[in-house]
Motif scaffolding. Structure first.
Motif, PDB file in Angstrom:
ATOM      1  N   UNK A 125       0.841  -1.200   0.000  1.00 50.06           N
ATOM      2  CA  UNK A 125       0.000   0.000   0.000  1.00 50.06           C
ATOM      3  C   UNK A 125       0.872   1.245   0.000  1.00 50.06           C
ATOM      4  N   UNK A 126       0.596   2.167  -0.902  1.00 49.58           N
ATOM      5  CA  UNK A 126       1.330   3.425  -0.951  1.00 49.58           C
ATOM      6  C   UNK A 126       0.819   4.367   0.137  1.00 49.58           C
ATOM      7  N   UNK A 127       1.747   4.944   0.885  1.00 47.37           N
ATOM      8  CA  UNK A 127       1.400   5.944   1.883  1.00 47.37           C
ATOM      9  C   UNK A 127       2.034   7.275   1.476  1.00 47.37           C
ATOM     10  N   UNK A 128       1.827   8.319   2.281  1.00 51.25           N
ATOM     11  CA  UNK A 128       2.222   9.663   1.863  1.00 51.25           C
ATOM     12  C   UNK A 128       2.848  10.437   3.021  1.00 51.25           C
ATOM     13  N   UNK A 129       3.815  11.256   2.673  1.00 49.84           N
ATOM     14  CA  UNK A 129       4.391  12.175   3.651  1.00 49.84           C
ATOM     15  C   UNK A 129       4.221  13.606   3.158  1.00 49.84           C
ATOM     16  N   UNK A 130       4.127  14.532   4.108  1.00 48.48           N
ATOM     17  CA  UNK A 130       4.057  15.959   3.787  1.00 48.48           C
ATOM     18  C   UNK A 130       4.991  16.698   4.736  1.00 48.48           C
ATOM     19  N   UNK A 131       5.912  17.480   4.171  1.00 50.63           N
ATOM     20  CA  UNK A 131       6.878  18.226   4.981  1.00 50.63           C
ATOM     21  C   UNK A 131       6.831  19.702   4.624  1.00 50.63           C
ATOM     22  N   UNK A 132       7.039  20.541   5.652  1.00 56.72           N
ATOM     23  CA  UNK A 132       7.124  21.973   5.427  1.00 56.72           C
ATOM     24  C   UNK A 132       7.929  22.604   6.555  1.00 56.72           C
ATOM     25  N   UNK A 133       8.258  23.860   6.415  1.00 58.99           N
ATOM     26  CA  UNK A 133       8.944  24.620   7.458  1.00 58.99           C
ATOM     27  C   UNK A 133       8.103  25.831   7.821  1.00 58.99           C
ATOM     28  N   UNK A 134       8.148  26.195   9.111  1.00 57.22           N
ATOM     29  CA  UNK A 134       7.437  27.377   9.583  1.00 57.22           C
ATOM     30  C   UNK A 134       8.320  28.069  10.609  1.00 57.22           C
ATOM     31  N   UNK A 135       8.225  29.389  10.676  1.00 60.41           N
ATOM     32  CA  UNK A 135       9.098  30.151  11.558  1.00 60.41           C
ATOM     33  C   UNK A 135       8.430  30.400  12.909  1.00 60.41           C
ATOM     34  N   UNK A 136       9.096  29.964  13.986  1.00 58.48           N
ATOM     35  CA  UNK A 136       8.613  30.256  15.338  1.00 58.48           C
ATOM     36  C   UNK A 136       7.813  29.132  15.947  1.00 58.48           C
ATOM     37  N   UNK A 137       7.968  28.966  17.261  1.00 57.95           N
ATOM     38  CA  UNK A 137       7.299  27.895  17.992  1.00 57.95           C
ATOM     39  C   UNK A 137       5.780  28.049  17.987  1.00 57.95           C
ATOM     40  N   UNK A 138       5.295  29.277  18.111  1.00 61.95           N
ATOM     41  CA  UNK A 138       3.842  29.504  18.176  1.00 61.95           C
ATOM     42  C   UNK A 138       3.168  29.089  16.870  1.00 61.95           C
ATOM     43  N   UNK A 139       3.753  29.499  15.741  1.00 64.70           N
ATOM     44  CA  UNK A 139       3.178  29.121  14.452  1.00 64.70           C
ATOM     45  C   UNK A 139       3.251  27.611  14.235  1.00 64.70           C
ATOM     46  N   UNK A 140       4.349  27.011  14.690  1.00 68.99           N
ATOM     47  CA  UNK A 140       4.492  25.563  14.549  1.00 68.99           C
ATOM     48  C   UNK A 140       3.386  24.832  15.311  1.00 68.99           C
ATOM     49  N   UNK A 141       3.104  25.277  16.529  1.00 70.26           N
ATOM     50  CA  UNK A 141       2.044  24.639  17.321  1.00 70.26           C
ATOM     51  C   UNK A 141       0.675  24.819  16.671  1.00 70.26           C
ATOM     52  N   UNK A 142       0.416  26.025  16.153  1.00 72.55           N
ATOM     53  CA  UNK A 142      -0.867  26.271  15.491  1.00 72.55           C
ATOM     54  C   UNK A 142      -1.033  25.387  14.260  1.00 72.55           C
ATOM     55  N   UNK A 143       0.054  25.261  13.492  1.00 68.31           N
ATOM     56  CA  UNK A 143      -0.006  24.434  12.290  1.00 68.31           C
ATOM     57  C   UNK A 143      -0.212  22.968  12.658  1.00 68.31           C
ATOM     58  N   UNK A 144       0.473  22.506  13.687  1.00 71.94           N
ATOM     59  CA  UNK A 144       0.305  21.118  14.120  1.00 71.94           C
ATOM     60  C   UNK A 144      -1.138  20.828  14.527  1.00 71.94           C
ATOM     61  N   UNK A 145      -1.742  21.782  15.246  1.00 75.05           N
ATOM     62  CA  UNK A 145      -3.136  21.598  15.672  1.00 75.05           C
ATOM     63  C   UNK A 145      -4.067  21.446  14.474  1.00 75.05           C
ATOM     64  N   UNK A 146      -3.869  22.289  13.465  1.00 71.20           N
ATOM     65  CA  UNK A 146      -4.740  22.238  12.287  1.00 71.20           C
ATOM     66  C   UNK A 146      -4.476  21.001  11.440  1.00 71.20           C
ATOM     67  N   UNK A 147      -3.218  20.643  11.296  1.00 68.21           N
ATOM     68  CA  UNK A 147      -2.872  19.456  10.512  1.00 68.21           C
ATOM     69  C   UNK A 147      -3.483  18.213  11.139  1.00 68.21           C
TER      70      UNK A 147
END
Length: 288
Positions: A1-23
């Motif tokens: 079965x094919x699976x998928x990865x998605x990678x990105x970069x974001x600046x700052x801990x606060x934005x990283x946490x917000x993005x993680x919550x939405x993802x």
């Protein structure tokens, strides 16, 4: 079965946490979400997401617009990746030690000490420059004739450094990690090397386990993690080391070595030696 990865970069801990919550709320729901702060002096965080189904392109596009980022989406073919990695790993020879997988046992010559390490879902196959640096540092300390018997490997990963200590005769060795997968992997490797009776495995964040209080003071501490966590642990390492004890510090980019060294000097250490391999530094520090 094919699976998928998605990678990105974001600046700052606060934005990283917000993005993680939405993802984490995406549909189809990801089966794995993680983040790590890049050790390059920037404030960037890398976000990694693992999907068993193809991620929704509309949701990805919305997140890219909101955070002004770009995801790199990749297909992951259905393979036994651990076996693939094992076949590609060559023996690592560091002084008296030779690190091999089970497919390469014959590569250990009679006058060398073999460390059997299988590729697994934990850091530390022994091929990384920081692990090689620690083994080089350990060889250096032993050549000086320093008395070493009571050893702890903080953030042990697959257990390679703890096993190196036990293989050369250290009778009291602790391998600790906060990660459950790392501890499981270390336990398997330690068993395969016939060292289960000589190495105590504990789950701990730093020195937050009663075992350290019972076994301290230590002659030597291995700490092959990352620069900032090393700085945070400097006082604890000083506390649990005996007077004139040694700490081998690694997982440090060359550009971060002065910062780590200064932290340890401030709490009562002097530098004995600095080793560099590629982009990575290993420090040998001695407690006053």
């Amino acid at each position: 079965m094919t699976t998928y990865t998605a990678f990105t970069k974001v600046s700052g801990n606060a934005l990283a946490k917000n993005l993680l919550d939405l993802v984490s709320q995406m549909e189809p729901k990801p089966v794995g979400v993680g983040s790590v702060q890049l050790e390059d002096g920037s404030k960037d965080w890398e976000i990694g997401v693992y999907f068993q189904e193809k991620p929704n392109p509309i949701q990805i596009s919305i997140l890219e617009t909101i955070f002004n980022i770009e995801f790199v989406i990749s297909n992951v073919p259905d393979k036994d990746w651990v076996s693939e990695v094992q076949r590609g790993l060559k023996p690592v020879k560091v002084g008296r030690f030779t690190i091999v997988g089970s497919h390469d046992k014959s590569a250990v010559s009679i006058n060398k000490t073999g460390l059997l390490i299988e590729a697994a879902m934990a850091f530390g196959t022994g091929h990384h420059a920081s692990t090689v640096g620690c083994l080089n540092a350990f060889n250096y300390v032993r050549r000086l004739g320093t008395s070493i018997d009571n050893v702890v490997d903080i953030g042990c990963g697959t257990g390679v450094l703890a096993m190196a200590a036990a293989k050369v005769g250290c009778s009291k060795v602790v391998a600790s990690d906060v990660d459950t997968i790392a501890l499981k992997t270390a336990r398997i490797n330690i068993l395969k090397n016939g060292l289960s009776a000589r190495i105590l495995i504990v789950k701990s964040d730093g020195f937050r386990n009663h075992t350290f209080y019972r076994m301290a003071p230590f002659d030597l501490v291995f700490a092959n993690i990352l620069a900032r966590p090393l700085c945070s642990l400097s006082k604890q390492i000083h506390k649990f080391l005996k007077r004139h004890g040694i700490v081998i510090l690694s997982g440090i980019l060359n550009s971060q070595s002065n910062m780590v060294q200064n932290y340890f000097k401030m709490v009562g250490f002097s530098r004995q030696k600095r080793l560099s391999l590629g982009a990575w530094t290993t420090l040998i520090m001695r407690k006053y």
